[in-house]
Design an enzyme around this catalytic site. Structure first.
Site, short mmCIF file in Angstrom:
data_model
loop_
_atom_site.label_atom_id
_atom_site.label_comp_id
_atom_site.label_asym_id
_atom_site.label_seq_id
_atom_site.Cartn_x
_atom_site.Cartn_y
_atom_site.Cartn_z
N ILE A 189 -18.84 -15.35 24.84
CA ILE A 189 -18.62 -16.30 23.74
C ILE A 189 -17.92 -17.57 24.20
O ILE A 189 -17.79 -18.52 23.44
CB ILE A 189 -17.83 -15.65 22.59
N ASP A 194 -20.59 -9.31 26.81
CA ASP A 194 -20.54 -9.58 28.25
C ASP A 194 -20.30 -8.31 29.07
O ASP A 194 -20.23 -8.36 30.30
CB ASP A 194 -19.48 -10.65 28.58
N LEU A 195 -20.17 -7.17 28.37
CA LEU A 195 -20.00 -5.86 29.00
C LEU A 195 -18.71 -5.74 29.81
O LEU A 195 -18.58 -4.86 30.66
CB LEU A 195 -21.22 -5.48 29.86
N LEU A 215 -17.05 -9.64 16.64
CA LEU A 215 -16.17 -8.58 17.16
C LEU A 215 -15.86 -8.77 18.64
O LEU A 215 -15.05 -8.04 19.21
CB LEU A 215 -16.82 -7.20 16.96
N ALA A 260 -14.15 -9.70 21.87
CA ALA A 260 -12.75 -10.04 22.13
C ALA A 260 -12.19 -9.22 23.27
O ALA A 260 -12.73 -8.15 23.61
CB ALA A 260 -11.91 -9.78 20.88
N PHE A 314 -17.21 -0.52 21.30
CA PHE A 314 -16.99 0.72 20.56
C PHE A 314 -17.32 0.54 19.07
O PHE A 314 -18.25 1.15 18.55
CB PHE A 314 -15.54 1.17 20.79
N ARG A 355 0.92 5.76 13.64
CA ARG A 355 -0.35 5.04 13.57
C ARG A 355 -1.16 5.52 12.37
O ARG A 355 -1.11 6.69 12.01
CB ARG A 355 -1.18 5.25 14.87
N TYR A 398 -1.96 -10.72 22.63
CA TYR A 398 -3.14 -10.27 21.90
C TYR A 398 -3.00 -10.56 20.42
O TYR A 398 -3.89 -11.17 19.79
CB TYR A 398 -3.35 -8.76 22.13
N GLY A 407 -17.49 -3.52 26.60
CA GLY A 407 -18.58 -2.76 26.01
C GLY A 407 -19.46 -2.12 27.08
O GLY A 407 -19.32 -2.39 28.27
#
Length: 314
Positions: free
Chosen positions: A58, A32-33, A78, A80, A11, A213, A146, A36
């Site tokens: 990675i 690695d999709l 980015l 992760a 994103f 938020r 996380y 994404g």
């Protein structure tokens, strides 16, 4: 410059890729999709400066070693696992991707003297204690694996700055939303609420909805990420980015759906991971990078809703 973006089909990563191409750089994207989507960067695949999309992870050291033979100037890291709830259910995957994957990337940056911009998260913080917002020096609290994995990775990144003189910066964007964000369970609250509104189904809020938020539009976020790579002013630093205003989840739901009868409160899956008040103080980014957000929450929501309508994600 020659630039690598890990998580480049994600994103925020896809917006960073587009910003870098607009700025005239040569860009490689690694993803690695698992989270994404190739659709996110489809519009730039044929751009003359887009060099290559690499589907890979990675955690694959040999792949990284080969990739870094391209002699990059900057690595925007980015890539992760980003789902807080999933990290509680499966901490190993998050740790291996977010901490070990970052270590692997750092090693290649060190070997090739490549600046690293490490994407961390506002979820490492304890709650905002006042209306001045959370500063980079405020307390952290690993309330989820996380957050714990990101804090560990942050410390490794900064250790390479101090131990080896590697140009490195840790960035902590607050809750980012906008076009290309997933509208399913792993997506962001804005995208999910808009999708439900457009489908005519109730918006569900975890807990009592008083948690707040600080919502940053993705184009503003990408501009911040990119500028952190360009500037030496932030090397060795931790830098926040956010809108500088927070909104409760209840208020956000009302702003999007404009009908209280369409809002439901449900039991929180993992209440222990909740941060009650997230409000960003971005004075450091303004001072060191000259960055500040440009898109208001209302405008950002409208832009996101138009995108979701036009891409038939409902």
């Amino acid at each position: 410059m020659k630039i690598l973006v890990t998580g480049g089909a994600g994103f925020i990563g896809s917006w960073v890729v587009k910003q870098l191409l607009n700025d005239g750089h040569f860009v490689w994207a690694l993803d690695d999709l698992s989270n994404g989507r190739i659709d996110n960067i489809q519009e730039v695949i044929d751009h003359r400066n887009f060099k290559e999309f690499i589907q890979g992870n990675i955690k694959d050291v040999s792949l990284l070693k080969d990739l870094f033979e391209n002699k990059f100037d900057i690595c925007y890291h980015l890539g992760a696992s980003i789902n807080v709830q999933e990290s509680i259910d499966d901490p190993r995957t998050t740790f291996e991707n977010d901490t070990i994957g970052t270590f692997n990337t750092l090693e290649q940056c060190k070997e090739n003297n490549v600046k690293i911009v490490f994407m961390s998260t506002c979820m490492v913080y304890d709650r905002a204690s006042s209306d001045r917002g959370i500063k980079e020096t405020d307390p952290i609290k690993p309330a989820s694996p996380y957050a714990g994995a990101k804090i560990a990775a942050e410390n490794m990144v900064l250790s390479y700055y101090y131990a080896y003189g590697l140009p490195a910066v840790v960035i902590r964007p607050f809750n980012t939303y906008g076009p290309f964000q997933k509208t399913g369970g792993e997506g962001g609250v804005v995208a999910i609420f808009i999708k439900n509104k457009l489908k005519g189904i109730p918006i569900q809020i975890y807990g009592n909805g008083t948690q707040t938020r600080d919502l940053l539009y993705v184009e503003d976020c990408a501009r911040f990420v990119v500028q952190a790579g360009y500037s030496k002013n932030v090397d060795g630093e931790i830098v926040n980015a956010g809108l500088g205003h927070d909104i409760s989840i209840n208020e956000l739901a009302k702003l999007i759906v404009k009908d209280d009868s369409k809002i439901q409160h449900v039991k929180h899956i993992h209440p222990q991971s909740e941060i009650q008040k997230l409000l960003c103080n971005y004075e450091k980014a303004k001072k060191l990078l000259g960055w500040e957000p440009k898109i208001s929450l209302e405008k950002g929501i409208n832009l996101t809703e138009e995108w979701i309508k036009n891409t038939n994600l409902i």
